[in-house]
Scaffold this active site. Sequence first.
Site, mmCIF file in Angstrom:
data_model
loop_
_atom_site.group_PDB
_atom_site.id
_atom_site.type_symbol
_atom_site.label_atom_id
_atom_site.label_comp_id
_atom_site.label_asym_id
_atom_site.label_seq_id
_atom_site.Cartn_x
_atom_site.Cartn_y
_atom_site.Cartn_z
ATOM 1 N N SER A 16 0.856 -1.178 0.000
ATOM 2 C CA SER A 16 0.000 0.000 0.000
ATOM 3 C C SER A 16 0.897 1.233 0.000
ATOM 4 C CB SER A 16 -0.887 0.008 1.241
ATOM 5 O OG SER A 16 -0.100 0.336 2.369
ATOM 6 N N LYS A 17 0.256 2.380 -0.001
ATOM 7 C CA LYS A 17 1.015 3.639 -0.075
ATOM 8 C C LYS A 17 1.993 3.797 1.083
ATOM 9 C CE LYS A 17 -2.334 6.243 -2.674
ATOM 10 N NZ LYS A 17 -3.446 7.141 -2.519
ATOM 11 N N ARG A 18 1.701 3.107 2.187
ATOM 12 C CA ARG A 18 2.617 3.184 3.331
ATOM 13 C C ARG A 18 4.023 2.709 2.961
ATOM 14 N NH1 ARG A 18 2.025 -0.546 7.065
ATOM 15 N NH2 ARG A 18 0.460 -1.692 5.905
ATOM 16 N N HIS A 19 4.087 1.774 2.007
ATOM 17 C CA HIS A 19 5.385 1.172 1.679
ATOM 18 C C HIS A 19 6.129 1.941 0.600
ATOM 19 C CE1 HIS A 19 2.780 -2.260 3.041
ATOM 20 N NE2 HIS A 19 3.791 -2.339 3.871
#
Length: 463
Positions: free
Chosen positions: A243-246
């Site tokens: 996800s965008k977190r990564h």
Amino acid sequence: MQNSQIVTRFAPSPTGYLHIGGLRTALYNYLYARANGGKFLLRIEDTDLKRNSEEATQAIKEAFAWCGLDHDGEVTYQSRRFDVYKEYVQKLLAEGKAYKCYMSKDELDALRAEQEARKERPKYDNRYREFTGTPPAGVEPVIRIKAPLSGEIVIDDGIKGEVKFRVEDILDDFIIARSDGTPTYNFTVVIDDALMGVTDVIRGDDHLSNTPKQIVLYDALGFKAPKFYHVAMINGEDGSKLSKRHGATDVMEYKRMGYLPEALLNFLVRLGWSHGNDEIFCMDDMLKYFDPHDINKSSSTYNASKLEWLNAHYIKTLPYDRLAKEMLEFEIDFKAMPKGEVLLNSLRERSKTLVEMSQSARTIINAPSAYDEKAYAKFITPESKENLAKFAEILGENLDAKGYEEMTGKFLEANGLKLKDLAQALRVALTGNSVSPGIFEVLEVLGADETKKRIRNILKENK
Ligand code: GLU
């Protein structure tokens, strides 16, 4: 041979931007078709008119263009094919392979609640499967497929091998057209894959549970099912779904961050597929070696430093013209500079992204408006200022990097100095910082006059 031609497709639902997981799927389909003289088709699955947008379709096309993934023929838009889907729904009804179900929402909810209370899987109970009576008034029916009631559905998956589903566990007479007449997802996919002549479907394994339903539909419609390859997902470094977190997930965000499409495609092809221990795959290599049967069974892990490493590799190795063109996006026109090629060739050795390269280029193209405080404090001393002043005096004609290196060598020797007595101070004077590409390349790019001017500027500073 016409009938053995491989036809693949990429079939995104345009709900936002193109996700890098989607690009990987597209790439695998593209490679398999292109490497085998087949066709690679693009189908936009935009039947959900509320969730799909024209901008999202444009974003997919833009990302394809940036990566150089060209598809064959016209784009197929599902939203323009409702008549086709209707025709096949009618055909199945006429053949008794599908039927109208008049169950109301309340009845369906009640059935669900009962099943849940019994801890059973919620599933339709076939109450209208053989219905011949008078339909209840005021209910617009949905259309359900007559699915098998027992037995197994077996998929010979190109990646996972044989995957068996027990009909009782996974199927019911699922809906193929809603009460407003619109077809459901699995139905449109099957109709289109069949009519588009798709022979091989490579897609994320989040679709694996749809596949038995689709096989039921292929059988009912009398179409041959394609070969399926279900690719395991990409996880983030912490093991959870990417996800965008990564990191960025939008393909075009990679462009903005200064990644080259070559690097991104190379990165993605390796996420889930390998060929020996090789890491570098240009498009020709991918076309030569890629085989969907070699895709890994297990999920892969997104590794940001690997992508950076690949990007640095392509920045180092791509032809000058190509890189210079890419750099226009970052507002640096190397070709318009007299020494643009020297500058780019020295910068590319140490840049991990094009953004980084543009930043370093600016420190050389523009005379420093300020000096890095730490670098200044460390390297600009009364002695180094004296050395700079002397060095400025011997600058005359413009030389190339090698010429400056020789000239500097002689200068250092004549003055009993070491390179370290001059180089860092010179870097600070010329670029404002103590990190820059090879100092002699910087001298060549700037030439004698500009170098002298920048040295004079720093000598005027009274810190
Ligand atoms: N439209 C589906 C998606 O975006 C893909 C369907 C398929 O590949 O069969 O996930």
